[in-house]
Design an enzyme around this catalytic site. Sequence first.
Site, PDB file in Angstrom:
ATOM      1  N   ASP A  37       0.810  -1.222   0.000  1.00  0.00           N
ATOM      2  CA  ASP A  37       0.000   0.000   0.000  1.00  0.00           C
ATOM      3  C   ASP A  37       0.842   1.270   0.000  1.00  0.00           C
ATOM      4  O   ASP A  37       0.459   2.293   0.558  1.00  0.00           O
ATOM      5  CB  ASP A  37      -0.971   0.014   1.208  1.00  0.00           C
ATOM      6  CG  ASP A  37      -1.837  -1.226   1.234  1.00  0.00           C
ATOM      7  OD1 ASP A  37      -2.236  -1.688   0.157  1.00  0.00           O
ATOM      8  OD2 ASP A  37      -2.120  -1.735   2.343  1.00  0.00           O
TER       9      ASP A  37
ATOM     10  N   GLY B 166       1.496   2.937  -2.631  1.00  0.00           N
ATOM     11  CA  GLY B 166       1.101   3.789  -3.765  1.00  0.00           C
ATOM     12  C   GLY B 166       1.664   3.241  -5.075  1.00  0.00           C
ATOM     13  O   GLY B 166       1.862   3.994  -6.032  1.00  0.00           O
ATOM     14  N   LYS B 167       1.890   1.924  -5.109  1.00  0.00           N
ATOM     15  CA  LYS B 167       2.448   1.296  -6.326  1.00  0.00           C
ATOM     16  C   LYS B 167       1.526   1.503  -7.522  1.00  0.00           C
ATOM     17  O   LYS B 167       1.983   1.754  -8.628  1.00  0.00           O
ATOM     18  CB  LYS B 167       2.663  -0.211  -6.100  1.00  0.00           C
ATOM     19  CG  LYS B 167       3.654  -0.529  -4.991  1.00  0.00           C
ATOM     20  CD  LYS B 167       3.750  -2.016  -4.748  1.00  0.00           C
ATOM     21  CE  LYS B 167       2.481  -2.614  -4.196  1.00  0.00           C
ATOM     22  NZ  LYS B 167       2.103  -2.149  -2.834  1.00  0.00           N
TER      23      LYS B 167
ATOM     24  N   GLY C 282      -4.492  -4.483  -3.657  1.00  0.00           N
ATOM     25  CA  GLY C 282      -5.500  -3.455  -3.909  1.00  0.00           C
ATOM     26  C   GLY C 282      -4.748  -2.215  -4.345  1.00  0.00           C
ATOM     27  O   GLY C 282      -4.052  -1.605  -3.546  1.00  0.00           O
ATOM     28  N   HIS C 283      -4.822  -1.894  -5.614  1.00  0.00           N
ATOM     29  CA  HIS C 283      -4.070  -0.761  -6.157  1.00  0.00           C
ATOM     30  C   HIS C 283      -5.052   0.325  -6.599  1.00  0.00           C
ATOM     31  O   HIS C 283      -5.877   0.098  -7.474  1.00  0.00           O
ATOM     32  CB  HIS C 283      -3.199  -1.209  -7.334  1.00  0.00           C
ATOM     33  CG  HIS C 283      -2.120  -2.163  -6.919  1.00  0.00           C
ATOM     34  ND1 HIS C 283      -1.197  -2.687  -7.780  1.00  0.00           N
ATOM     35  CD2 HIS C 283      -1.827  -2.683  -5.700  1.00  0.00           C
ATOM     36  CE1 HIS C 283      -0.376  -3.493  -7.106  1.00  0.00           C
ATOM     37  NE2 HIS C 283      -0.742  -3.510  -5.849  1.00  0.00           N
TER      38      HIS C 283
ATOM     39  N   GLN D  71       2.014  -6.084  -3.076  1.00  0.00           N
ATOM     40  CA  GLN D  71       2.501  -6.195  -1.702  1.00  0.00           C
ATOM     41  C   GLN D  71       3.796  -5.384  -1.552  1.00  0.00           C
ATOM     42  O   GLN D  71       3.982  -4.437  -2.291  1.00  0.00           O
ATOM     43  CB  GLN D  71       2.701  -7.669  -1.294  1.00  0.00           C
ATOM     44  CG  GLN D  71       1.389  -8.448  -1.145  1.00  0.00           C
ATOM     45  CD  GLN D  71       0.795  -8.919  -2.467  1.00  0.00           C
ATOM     46  OE1 GLN D  71       1.489  -9.531  -3.262  1.00  0.00           O
ATOM     47  NE2 GLN D  71      -0.464  -8.654  -2.679  1.00  0.00           N
TER      48      GLN D  71
ATOM     49  N   GLY E 109      -0.285  13.736  -3.612  1.00  0.00           N
ATOM     50  CA  GLY E 109      -1.750  13.624  -3.661  1.00  0.00           C
ATOM     51  C   GLY E 109      -2.095  12.386  -4.474  1.00  0.00           C
ATOM     52  O   GLY E 109      -1.256  11.877  -5.212  1.00  0.00           O
TER      53      GLY E 109
HETATM   54  P1  GDP Z   1      -0.732   0.166  -3.528  1.00  0.00           P
HETATM   55  O1  GDP Z   1      -1.319  -1.088  -3.017  1.00  0.00           O
HETATM   56  O2  GDP Z   1       0.734   0.272  -3.257  1.00  0.00           O
HETATM   57  O3  GDP Z   1      -1.065   0.458  -4.961  1.00  0.00           O
HETATM   58  O4  GDP Z   1      -1.401   1.353  -2.675  1.00  0.00           O
HETATM   59  P2  GDP Z   1      -2.970   1.493  -2.290  1.00  0.00           P
HETATM   60  O5  GDP Z   1      -3.701   1.948  -3.496  1.00  0.00           O
HETATM   61  O6  GDP Z   1      -3.453   0.284  -1.585  1.00  0.00           O
HETATM   62  O7  GDP Z   1      -2.889   2.606  -1.185  1.00  0.00           O
HETATM   63  C1  GDP Z   1      -2.360   3.846  -1.454  1.00  0.00           C
HETATM   64  C2  GDP Z   1      -3.449   4.897  -1.173  1.00  0.00           C
HETATM   65  O8  GDP Z   1      -2.877   6.170  -1.148  1.00  0.00           O
HETATM   66  C3  GDP Z   1      -4.493   4.962  -2.269  1.00  0.00           C
HETATM   67  O9  GDP Z   1      -5.718   5.333  -1.716  1.00  0.00           O
HETATM   68  C4  GDP Z   1      -3.973   6.054  -3.197  1.00  0.00           C
HETATM   69  O10 GDP Z   1      -4.998   6.709  -3.940  1.00  0.00           O
HETATM   70  C5  GDP Z   1      -3.382   6.988  -2.207  1.00  0.00           C
HETATM   71  N1  GDP Z   1      -2.221   7.757  -2.649  1.00  0.00           N
HETATM   72  C6  GDP Z   1      -1.213   7.407  -3.476  1.00  0.00           C
HETATM   73  N2  GDP Z   1      -0.284   8.379  -3.515  1.00  0.00           N
HETATM   74  C7  GDP Z   1      -0.733   9.363  -2.703  1.00  0.00           C
HETATM   75  C8  GDP Z   1      -0.206  10.625  -2.292  1.00  0.00           C
HETATM   76  O11 GDP Z   1       0.871  11.047  -2.668  1.00  0.00           O
HETATM   77  N3  GDP Z   1      -0.969  11.349  -1.416  1.00  0.00           N
HETATM   78  C9  GDP Z   1      -2.163  10.918  -0.955  1.00  0.00           C
HETATM   79  N4  GDP Z   1      -2.833  11.699  -0.107  1.00  0.00           N
HETATM   80  N5  GDP Z   1      -2.671   9.730  -1.290  1.00  0.00           N
HETATM   81  C10 GDP Z   1      -1.956   8.965  -2.149  1.00  0.00           C
HETATM   82  P1  IMO Z   2      -0.919  -4.293  -2.142  1.00  0.00           P
HETATM   83  O1  IMO Z   2      -0.469  -4.818  -3.463  1.00  0.00           O
HETATM   84  C1  IMO Z   2      -0.903  -4.682   2.219  1.00  0.00           C
HETATM   85  C2  IMO Z   2      -0.856  -8.765   3.828  1.00  0.00           C
HETATM   86  C3  IMO Z   2      -2.064  -9.273   4.585  1.00  0.00           C
HETATM   87  C4  IMO Z   2      -1.412 -10.251   5.528  1.00  0.00           C
HETATM   88  C5  IMO Z   2      -0.314 -10.863   4.686  1.00  0.00           C
HETATM   89  C6  IMO Z   2      -0.688 -12.195   4.047  1.00  0.00           C
HETATM   90  O2  IMO Z   2      -2.207  -3.572  -2.172  1.00  0.00           O
HETATM   91  O3  IMO Z   2       0.190  -3.497  -1.517  1.00  0.00           O
HETATM   92  P2  IMO Z   2      -2.225 -12.877   2.014  1.00  0.00           P
HETATM   93  O4  IMO Z   2      -3.695 -12.671   1.777  1.00  0.00           O
HETATM   94  O5  IMO Z   2      -1.365 -12.297   0.960  1.00  0.00           O
HETATM   95  O6  IMO Z   2      -1.888 -14.312   2.288  1.00  0.00           O
HETATM   96  O7  IMO Z   2      -1.932 -12.089   3.373  1.00  0.00           O
HETATM   97  O8  IMO Z   2      -0.020  -9.912   3.682  1.00  0.00           O
HETATM   98  N1  IMO Z   2      -1.122  -8.256   2.467  1.00  0.00           N
HETATM   99  C7  IMO Z   2      -1.085  -6.956   2.130  1.00  0.00           C
HETATM  100  N2  IMO Z   2      -0.898  -5.863   2.878  1.00  0.00           N
HETATM  101  N3  IMO Z   2      -1.053  -4.559   0.883  1.00  0.00           N
HETATM  102  C8  IMO Z   2      -1.203  -5.654   0.103  1.00  0.00           C
HETATM  103  O9  IMO Z   2      -1.200  -5.596  -1.238  1.00  0.00           O
HETATM  104  C9  IMO Z   2      -1.277  -6.921   0.729  1.00  0.00           C
HETATM  105  N4  IMO Z   2      -1.460  -8.187   0.273  1.00  0.00           N
HETATM  106  C10 IMO Z   2      -1.348  -8.980   1.348  1.00  0.00           C
HETATM  107  O10 IMO Z   2      -2.711  -8.227   5.260  1.00  0.00           O
HETATM  108  O11 IMO Z   2      -0.794  -9.581   6.602  1.00  0.00           O
HETATM  109 MG    MG Z   3      -2.866  -1.722  -1.748  1.00  0.00          MG
END
Ligand code: GDP
Ligand code: IMO
Ligand code: MG
Length: 426
Positions: free
Chosen positions: A13, A15-16, A40-41, A223, A417
């Site tokens: 999470d 911000g990939k 979840g991206h 991840q 942002g």
């Molecule tokens: P990922 O799994 O690495 O793709 O990241 P997620 O999407 O799960 O979580 C990142 C969250 O931060 C998402 O809700 C993005 O929309 C948000 N995000 C990404 N970059 C930024 C940033 O620079 N600032 C803010 N406020 N939110 C961001």
């Molecule tokens: P993105 O790509 C954050 C965590 C789970 C748990 C562990 C194992 O959005 O960054 P799993 O279901 O993979 O067997 O769970 O890994 N986990 C994540 N945490 N972002 C993710 O993906 C994750 N995918 C799995 O919360 O601790």
């Molecule tokens: Mg994510």
Amino acid sequence: MSVVVIVGTQWGDEGKGKITDYYAERSDHIVRFQGGNNAGHTIELEEEKFKLHLLPSGILRNDKKAVIGNGTVVDPKVLLEEINNLEKRGVDTSNLVLSDRAALIMPYHRAMDELEENLKGNLKAGTTKKGIGPCYSDKVARFGIRVIDLYNPGSLRDKLETIVPIKNKIFEAFGEDKSWDVERLHQKYTDYGKKLKDYVDDVSVLLDNAIDNDEDILFEGAQGTHLDIDHGVYPYTTSSHTTAAGASLGSGIGPINIDSVIGIMKAYTSRVGTGPFPAELEDEIADYIREKGGEYGTTTGRPRRVGWLDLVMVRYSSRVNSLTELAVTNVDVLSGLDEIKVCTGYRHEGKKIKEFPADIERIYDYEPVYETFQGWEEQDWDTIAEKGYSALPENVKEYLEYIEESIEVPITHISIGPKRHQTIAR
Ligand code: GDP
Ligand code: IMO
Ligand code: MG
């Protein structure tokens, strides 16, 4: 031609998705190489917001190939739902390619994920319960079903006839009222196969041809490094290779084709799931960051644990991924705090510790050592996005430059942002 790998440097999470979308503009192929719909991206365009789980972020750009590599685990039910949802929103998904060698998540994997989590006590990772671990376990045990099996009905039936009774016995042994029927599974999965057929291809050949044709390839990690099955905080990890080398294994291109590795690093740390978190905050600053950053899981909706940036973790990531650059995200989220801390190492029994231990339980005894920085006020981030790096507040620059020096990897992008335009190239 360039082959770029994007990886998370923390616990996911970071911000990939956002940074992949940014780089995707200059790429021809965007490739997921590991994990499944545990990811979840989030991608925020100017007007619309997308949450992708299994589909590569390149799916939003129809002139690029969005590729799901062999190293992933694919739940065909979820994949079809994700495709349908995007199509309903007007996104053309004909640019999707699905590896014929990817492992398939079966319903018994989802049920097993749940069962194992309940049985594991203190060892449970707090998984997403999507069947990721059990599917990878079966793959490694050579007990798995792959995409290509959907197109050989006889072989699929043989496999199911061997595997399903064993799975049913396991559930029965644990008193679970669950059993799967070979015929019904065969029917369901051949049906999924028909619906997915046009997407299926040999990804290794596709990418090899792309390299020969001087096309650009972008790997989208899911991840984060500290969730990697080998290099993460085992056993509180996921079950795949989330690190850069996974891009080669999970797609079928040789490692020397990779030109650069971009580590995505949140300006602080977040974590969903259990396990040690040395720089974790559990006070009002944590609540502030969680609410301001919307730190709730994209896949499960769980509140994310948050803490200060931990440079020990990111230095580790730099080493195991050969990071060539860093993109720092969520810098805007920290605004409004008087002071910002960065964990530079740990202390234990009078000694300074600069590396993550293999025996992860020891971390609970470590005391984080912090460097403190002056915070910054809320800004007009859109104006800063237009003007560029020099327009950032001095305290932000001081913070970023300290990180860069400490990790010894250049920060090339700063995200201020969630929206597409809110990224500064330095
Ligand atoms: P990922 O799994 O690495 O793709 O990241 P997620 O999407 O799960 O979580 C990142 C969250 O931060 C998402 O809700 C993005 O929309 C948000 N995000 C990404 N970059 C930024 C940033 O620079 N600032 C803010 N406020 N939110 C961001
Ligand atoms: P993105 O790509 C954050 C965590 C789970 C748990 C562990 C194992 O959005 O960054 P799993 O279901 O993979 O067997 O769970 O890994 N986990 C994540 N945490 N972002 C993710 O993906 C994750 N995918 C799995 O919360 O601790
Ligand atoms: Mg994510």
